[in-house]
Scaffold this motif. Structure first.
Motif, PDB file in Angstrom:
ATOM      1  N   ILE A   1       0.768  -1.158   0.083  1.00 49.53           N
ATOM      2  CA  ILE A   1       0.070  -0.090   0.001  1.00 49.53           C
ATOM      3  C   ILE A   1       0.967   1.484  -0.046  1.00 49.53           C
ATOM      4  O   ILE A   1       0.552   2.248  -0.757  1.00 49.53           O
ATOM      5  CB  ILE A   1      -0.835  -0.039   1.117  1.00 49.53           C
ATOM      6  N   GLY A   2       2.356   1.034   0.678  1.00 55.01           N
ATOM      7  CA  GLY A   2       2.809   2.154   0.732  1.00 55.01           C
ATOM      8  C   GLY A   2       3.534   2.285  -0.641  1.00 55.01           C
ATOM      9  O   GLY A   2       3.578   3.732  -1.174  1.00 55.01           O
TER      10      GLY A   2
ATOM     11  N   CYS B   1       3.782   5.591  -5.854  1.00 54.48           N
ATOM     12  CA  CYS B   1       3.534   5.724  -7.240  1.00 54.48           C
ATOM     13  C   CYS B   1       2.905   7.038  -7.669  1.00 54.48           C
ATOM     14  O   CYS B   1       3.290   7.837  -8.679  1.00 54.48           O
ATOM     15  CB  CYS B   1       2.879   4.557  -7.748  1.00 54.48           C
ATOM     16  N   ALA B   2       1.711   7.230  -6.922  1.00 51.51           N
ATOM     17  CA  ALA B   2       0.797   8.495  -7.101  1.00 51.51           C
ATOM     18  C   ALA B   2       1.839   9.902  -6.827  1.00 51.51           C
ATOM     19  O   ALA B   2       1.602  10.637  -7.537  1.00 51.51           O
ATOM     20  CB  ALA B   2      -0.437   8.359  -6.392  1.00 51.51           C
ATOM     21  N   ALA B   3       2.623   9.859  -5.599  1.00 51.42           N
ATOM     22  CA  ALA B   3       3.325  10.984  -5.417  1.00 51.42           C
ATOM     23  C   ALA B   3       4.328  11.265  -6.545  1.00 51.42           C
ATOM     24  O   ALA B   3       4.473  12.454  -7.008  1.00 51.42           O
ATOM     25  CB  ALA B   3       3.666  10.642  -4.175  1.00 51.42           C
ATOM     26  N   LEU B   4       4.968  10.133  -7.043  1.00 47.83           N
ATOM     27  CA  LEU B   4       5.925  10.554  -8.162  1.00 47.83           C
ATOM     28  C   LEU B   4       5.200  11.172  -9.540  1.00 47.83           C
ATOM     29  O   LEU B   4       5.668  11.703 -10.138  1.00 47.83           O
ATOM     30  CB  LEU B   4       6.483   9.202  -8.518  1.00 47.83           C
ATOM     31  N   TRP B   5       4.269  10.496  -9.802  1.00 43.94           N
ATOM     32  CA  TRP B   5       3.255  10.918 -10.864  1.00 43.94           C
ATOM     33  C   TRP B   5       2.942  12.527 -10.888  1.00 43.94           C
ATOM     34  O   TRP B   5       3.051  13.170 -11.682  1.00 43.94           O
ATOM     35  CB  TRP B   5       1.966  10.113 -11.083  1.00 43.94           C
ATOM     36  N   LEU B   6       2.700  12.730  -9.696  1.00 42.18           N
ATOM     37  CA  LEU B   6       2.424  14.305  -9.400  1.00 42.18           C
ATOM     38  C   LEU B   6       3.388  15.221  -9.127  1.00 42.18           C
ATOM     39  O   LEU B   6       3.688  16.218  -9.853  1.00 42.18           O
ATOM     40  CB  LEU B   6       1.676  14.328  -7.941  1.00 42.18           C
ATOM     41  N   MET B   7       4.847  14.623  -8.776  1.00 40.53           N
ATOM     42  CA  MET B   7       5.998  15.487  -8.525  1.00 40.53           C
ATOM     43  C   MET B   7       6.964  15.534 -10.062  1.00 40.53           C
ATOM     44  O   MET B   7       7.895  16.437 -10.060  1.00 40.53           O
ATOM     45  CB  MET B   7       6.755  15.024  -7.557  1.00 40.53           C
TER      46      MET B   7
ATOM     47  N   TYR C   1      11.176   3.473 -13.482  1.00 39.50           N
ATOM     48  CA  TYR C   1      12.090   2.715 -12.711  1.00 39.50           C
ATOM     49  C   TYR C   1      11.373   3.245 -11.400  1.00 39.50           C
ATOM     50  O   TYR C   1      11.350   2.247 -10.344  1.00 39.50           O
ATOM     51  CB  TYR C   1      13.106   3.693 -12.783  1.00 39.50           C
ATOM     52  N   GLY C   2      10.599   4.255 -10.975  1.00 30.52           N
ATOM     53  CA  GLY C   2       9.896   4.486  -9.781  1.00 30.52           C
ATOM     54  C   GLY C   2       8.909   3.380  -9.680  1.00 30.52           C
ATOM     55  O   GLY C   2       8.725   2.917  -8.390  1.00 30.52           O
ATOM     56  N   VAL C   3       7.917   3.298 -10.521  1.00 27.51           N
ATOM     57  CA  VAL C   3       6.948   2.220 -10.308  1.00 27.51           C
ATOM     58  C   VAL C   3       7.615   0.655  -9.754  1.00 27.51           C
ATOM     59  O   VAL C   3       7.065   0.116  -8.991  1.00 27.51           O
ATOM     60  CB  VAL C   3       6.109   1.897 -11.549  1.00 27.51           C
ATOM     61  N   ILE C   4       8.299   0.330 -10.403  1.00 25.89           N
ATOM     62  CA  ILE C   4       9.065  -1.052 -10.117  1.00 25.89           C
ATOM     63  C   ILE C   4       9.858  -0.862  -8.715  1.00 25.89           C
ATOM     64  O   ILE C   4       9.511  -1.723  -7.912  1.00 25.89           O
ATOM     65  CB  ILE C   4      10.156  -1.352 -11.038  1.00 25.89           C
ATOM     66  N   VAL C   5      10.489   0.191  -8.347  1.00 25.18           N
ATOM     67  CA  VAL C   5      11.012   0.199  -6.998  1.00 25.18           C
ATOM     68  C   VAL C   5       9.983   0.129  -6.109  1.00 25.18           C
ATOM     69  O   VAL C   5      10.044  -0.367  -4.896  1.00 25.18           O
ATOM     70  CB  VAL C   5      11.903   1.679  -6.849  1.00 25.18           C
ATOM     71  N   PHE C   6       8.835   1.115  -6.141  1.00 20.65           N
ATOM     72  CA  PHE C   6       7.785   1.318  -5.306  1.00 20.65           C
ATOM     73  C   PHE C   6       6.930  -0.386  -5.034  1.00 20.65           C
ATOM     74  O   PHE C   6       6.467  -0.219  -4.009  1.00 20.65           O
ATOM     75  CB  PHE C   6       6.966   2.207  -5.551  1.00 20.65           C
ATOM     76  N   LEU C   7       7.030  -0.901  -6.300  1.00 26.35           N
ATOM     77  CA  LEU C   7       5.916  -2.052  -6.150  1.00 26.35           C
ATOM     78  C   LEU C   7       6.671  -3.292  -5.936  1.00 26.35           C
ATOM     79  O   LEU C   7       5.971  -4.419  -5.655  1.00 26.35           O
ATOM     80  CB  LEU C   7       5.208  -2.146  -7.384  1.00 26.35           C
ATOM     81  N   SER C   8       8.112  -3.208  -5.761  1.00 27.72           N
ATOM     82  CA  SER C   8       8.392  -4.306  -5.657  1.00 27.72           C
ATOM     83  C   SER C   8       8.800  -4.595  -4.040  1.00 27.72           C
ATOM     84  O   SER C   8       9.340  -4.020  -3.614  1.00 27.72           O
ATOM     85  CB  SER C   8      10.033  -4.418  -6.043  1.00 27.72           C
ATOM     86  N   VAL C   9       7.822  -5.638  -3.567  1.00 34.69           N
ATOM     87  CA  VAL C   9       7.630  -5.779  -1.944  1.00 34.69           C
ATOM     88  C   VAL C   9       8.902  -6.685  -1.824  1.00 34.69           C
ATOM     89  O   VAL C   9       8.732  -7.796  -1.525  1.00 34.69           O
ATOM     90  CB  VAL C   9       6.458  -6.530  -1.779  1.00 34.69           C
TER      91      VAL C   9
END
Length: 449
Positions: free
Chosen positions: A107-108, A113-119, A140-148
């Motif tokens: 969830i974090g 991901c949403a924060a990166l899209w906005l910034m 790159y950000g999506v992969i880092v963020f969603l890789s649990v």
């Protein structure tokens, strides 16, 4: 004789030997990473140049800071509250704890991901990134963020399966090295390197979970510990531990990554490139410290869980002596060979990073000398004290950066990092010394009726 020594090494229950035995698995992964990182760092720095390398590291640093802020690290919570379950044979409770931490981490990652899209548009305007680079950054950000990856790391460490953990860690430098080789013979670019870095995170994520599911055996209860039932932590206890450990982790990431981003924004990409190269070499020492600190935290958690005060005190002081001696030896090596290392890896145009390397190396080695301090406080249930030390260091870092960075540039930032490390280590030592003197009882245990 040697066979007898090997047998003692593999079967000994001495706490420090257990830490070294588990560290040896991580050292194998970090050893592979250290060797390969020299090569892919050389390719990266020489392909992108000083300014391009600095810009690339600003991107990677910003993503990692966002991950630290929004994507919670859960491995310490899995170890802290999961080890007592495993010692008591409560495997269902351990699985429930692991699933809970999986969802917290995921969830974090979605929020990040949403924060990166906005910034992202603001960063693109600052550095002039074109559409392909922005897409690569987002990917790159999506992969880092969603890789649990933190939750399976905690599961493997709680189960004393550091070999599986080592395999997952080793994948990242292997993929980066292979990808950098492919890029250098094709067309090296910032977009290409971001794709490779993202791919390494994704493959490591898959391998970590494969290691978790490949085997389901767990820690066996020692002696009569199977007769103990574990009281689950209250929601307040769990959330407080998660909050304190994550804030401490966030502060360490800010010290390691955000300063590079700040240097890039206020001094320029070339300065950020020099600073990050020195920081990267210095932090290779920090990675070796983590190799020892993480098994140390797992072992201290085990000793605190079963209330062994004397053993935990002995382990603490022994580990402190080992890390202090190691830090002194490493700094001497850095002093003698640092300039040659920079020239070998990245070329003469990066030699201006040498004074920065010495200061950042000294800061890292001071932290290395006290690497057992924070794990002790966390294992003793005093994660708040560890956080206080980190916050004090961070406040000092921020206040001094505002003065030293405009006046002295990158060398000023390096001095600030050193001062912050000294202050943090002193506070951690005072708190740890008080914690280790307190008599310990088994954590969160109650006898079965």
């Amino acid at each position: 004789m040697s066979r007898n020594m090997l047998s003692k090494w593999s079967s000994s229950e001495d706490s420090l030997i257990r830490v070294f035995r588990n560290s040896s698995w991580l050292f194998s992964a970090k050893g592979v990473g250290a060797v390969l990182s020299i090569f892919y760092l050389a390719i990266l720095t020489r392909s992108l140049g000083v300014a391009g390398f600095g810009e690339f590291m600003v991107i990677v640093g910003a993503i990692q800071v966002m991950a630290a802020i929004l994507k919670l690290q859960t491995w310490q919570a899995v170890v802290q509250f999961g080890v007592p379950y495993l010692l008591a044979g409560q495997h269902r409770a351990f699985r429930k704890l692991s699933v809970q931490n999986f969802w917290i981490e995921l969830i974090g990652g979605l929020v990040a991901c949403a924060a990166l899209w906005l910034m992202l548009p603001y960063g693109a305007a600052q550095f002039g990134w074109n559409a392909p680079v922005q897409q690569a950054i987002m990917g790159y950000g999506v992969i880092v963020f969603l890789s649990v990856r933190s939750t399976p790391t905690g599961i493997l460490r709680a189960q004393d399966r550091f070999g599986g953990n080592a395999v997952g860690d080793a994948i990242i430098p292997i993929v980066r090295f292979a990808g950098a080789l492919i890029l250098v013979v094709t067309l090296p670019s910032m977009t290409g390197f971001l794709i490779v870095w993202g791919l390494s995170e994704f493959i490591s994520f898959l391998v970590m979970w494969l290691m978790v599911w490949r085997r389901h055996d767990s820690v066996h209860p020692p002696g009569n510990e199977a007769a103990i039932a574990v009281t689950p932590p209250s929601r307040k206890q769990f959330l407080a531990f998660l909050l304190y450990t994550n804030l401490a982790y966030l502060i360490s990431v800010i010290r390691e990554r955000l300063v590079v981003v700040i240097v890039g924004f206020f001094v320029g990409p070339a300065a950020a490139g020099l600073f990050r190269l020195a920081d990267q070499i210095a932090n290779s020492l920090n990675r070796l410290a983590e190799v020892f600190a993480r098994p140390l935290f797992a072992e201290l958690s085990r000793l605190f869980a079963i209330g062994r005060s004397r053993e935990s005190r002995i382990l603490f002081w022994r580990s402190l002596r080992v890390s202090a001696v190691s830090g002194a030896v490493i700094f001497i090596g850095l002093l003698l060979l640092g300039e040659n290392i920079i020239a070998l890896i990245s070329g003469p145009e990066y030699l201006a990073a040498y004074p920065i390397l010495l200061l950042l190396g000294a800061a890292t080695i001071i932290s290395l000398a006290g690497l057992g301090l924070e794990p002790l406080l966390q294992a003793a249930g005093q994660a708040r004290n560890a956080l206080v030390a980190r916050v004090a260091g961070l406040v000092t870092l921020g206040a001094l950066l505002a003065v030293f960075l405009p006046a002295y540039g990158t060398i000023g930032a390096a001095w600030v990092m050193l001062i912050s490390a000294i202050l943090t280590t002193i506070i951690l030592f005072i708190s740890s010394r008080a914690a280790i003197r307190k008599p310990q009882r088994p954590l969160s245990h109650s006898r079965r009726s």
